[in-house]
Design a protein around this motif. Structure first.
Motif, short mmCIF file in Angstrom:
data_model
loop_
_atom_site.label_atom_id
_atom_site.label_comp_id
_atom_site.label_asym_id
_atom_site.label_seq_id
_atom_site.Cartn_x
_atom_site.Cartn_y
_atom_site.Cartn_z
N PHE A 169 -16.29 15.52 17.03
CA PHE A 169 -16.04 16.25 18.27
C PHE A 169 -14.98 15.55 19.13
N GLN A 170 -14.97 14.23 19.11
CA GLN A 170 -13.99 13.49 19.89
C GLN A 170 -12.58 13.70 19.37
N ALA A 171 -12.44 14.03 18.08
CA ALA A 171 -11.12 14.19 17.49
C ALA A 171 -10.53 15.58 17.73
N ILE A 172 -11.32 16.51 18.23
CA ILE A 172 -10.84 17.88 18.47
C ILE A 172 -10.21 17.94 19.86
N PRO A 173 -8.97 18.40 19.97
CA PRO A 173 -8.31 18.47 21.29
C PRO A 173 -9.08 19.34 22.28
N ALA B 159 -19.38 13.49 23.70
CA ALA B 159 -17.95 13.51 23.42
C ALA B 159 -17.14 14.14 24.54
N ARG B 160 -17.72 15.07 25.28
CA ARG B 160 -16.93 15.84 26.24
C ARG B 160 -17.23 15.53 27.71
N LEU B 161 -18.46 15.20 28.03
CA LEU B 161 -18.79 14.94 29.43
C LEU B 161 -18.35 13.53 29.82
N ASP B 162 -17.99 13.38 31.08
CA ASP B 162 -17.58 12.07 31.58
C ASP B 162 -18.82 11.25 31.94
N LEU B 163 -19.49 10.75 30.91
CA LEU B 163 -20.71 9.98 31.10
C LEU B 163 -20.37 8.53 31.41
N ARG B 164 -20.99 8.02 32.44
CA ARG B 164 -20.70 6.66 32.87
C ARG B 164 -21.22 5.64 31.86
N VAL C 147 -20.46 13.07 16.76
CA VAL C 147 -19.69 12.58 17.90
C VAL C 147 -18.27 12.24 17.49
N SER C 148 -18.11 11.57 16.37
CA SER C 148 -16.77 11.16 15.94
C SER C 148 -15.88 12.37 15.66
N ALA D 184 -28.59 17.79 17.45
CA ALA D 184 -27.58 16.73 17.40
C ALA D 184 -26.22 17.24 17.85
N ALA D 185 -25.90 18.49 17.54
CA ALA D 185 -24.62 19.06 17.97
C ALA D 185 -24.54 19.12 19.49
N GLY D 186 -25.63 19.54 20.14
CA GLY D 186 -25.63 19.56 21.60
C GLY D 186 -25.49 18.18 22.20
N ALA D 187 -26.23 17.21 21.64
CA ALA D 187 -26.14 15.84 22.15
C ALA D 187 -24.76 15.24 21.90
#
Length: 279
Positions: A164-168, A99-104, A161-162, A91-94
């Motif tokens: 990871f998104q909050a980490i600069p 959160a980080r890749l520019d997924l369309r 995900v929530s 789950a951490a990898g996913a």
């Protein structure tokens, strides 16, 4: 309306609501504990007695003696810990990729993850059984570890995900400028900063695996691989239910989860509330 607000408004309403939550949460566990301290005659006596007149631990002695309860505990611990570790890692990898890749199609992916967690387990039982049988994994630890990992992935991924998104992203960029790989940045920077979310995901996965009954009953019929929920059902007789004995076994099953929640309650509550705010 004003009379209602006067009678139940403000602090009184909060106290009433809190009392209802406490009673609803603790009364069943307390009733099981009290039942485990009674003998059979006292349990069926009328009128009902709430507190045991002569508390006894003989039910716990019989619970460990009549069935291999320690073996069931060990099997549940192995399956729950292994599936939790795998679920958190995958789950951490996913979650990091989302959160980080520019997924369309990020929104579509998250919707699919949420939708995958809504299928009732009973609808997945037959295909899971067929897959485990084709892989010759029935009556092994892997027969439960793999399905439990997959079933825990959606909620673990959404929780992480929530966070990871909050980490600069600048923190990871700085680490990679110092020679750290992206995987190293995930392990050394993102993971420690997301500790509340990691603990929350891990405990949710552990509790789901520890309590699961249907798959454990269907995939592992061999006595050597029975988990605790399945093992407790063996205490019932053909014509009678020894409720004090079953209650003692249930208390033994509840204690590890209760201890885990008591030790990490601050991290779990912080993880759930922070994840909700950050998401």
């Amino acid at each position: 309306m004003k009379a209602f607000e006067t009678l139940f408004g403000g602090a009184r309403l909060r106290w009433i609501a809190g009392a209802l939550v406490v009673v609803n949460g603790f009364f069943p566990a307390l009733w099981i504990l009290l039942t485990s301290l009674k003998n059979e005659a006292e349990l069926v006596a009328k009128p009902i007695t709430y507190l045991p007149h002569a508390p006894t631990l003989s039910n716990y002695v019989h619970a460990f003696g009549d069935q291999p309860l320690l073996l069931f505990l060990m099997n549940s611990a192995i399956v729950a810990l292994a599936s939790t570790a795998l679920a958190v890692v995958v789950a951490a990898g996913a979650a990091y990729a989302i959160a980080r890749l520019d997924l369309r199609w990020r929104g579509l992916i998250l919707s699919a993850i949420i939708a995958s967690s809504m299928f009732p387990l009973v609808t997945l039982l037959v295909p899971i059984f067929q897959i485990m049988r084709s892989l010759n994994l029935l009556n092994t630890y892997a027969a439960l570890v793999l399905p439990y990992t997959v079933l825990s992935l959606p909620v673990c991924t959404l929780v992480l995900v929530s966070f990871f998104q909050a980490i600069p992203r600048d923190l990871e960029s700085a680490a990679m400028l110092d020679g750290c790989t992206r995987l190293g940045a995930l392990v050394r920077i993102v993971f420690p900063l997301s500790a509340p979310g990691v603990f929350t995901a891990a405990i949710l996965a552990f509790v789901n695996a520890w309590d699961e009954f249907l798959l454990a009953l269907s995939l592992n019929s061999a006595p050597a691989y029975r988990t605790l929920p399945v093992g407790i059902t063996l205490y019932q007789g053909e014509y009678a239910f020894p409720w004090p004995l079953i209650a003692a076994a249930l208390v033994v099953a509840i204690v590890p989860v209760a201890a885990l929640m008591a030790l990490f309650q601050e991290r779990v509550i912080g993880g759930l509330t922070s994840g909700g705010l950050k998401g």
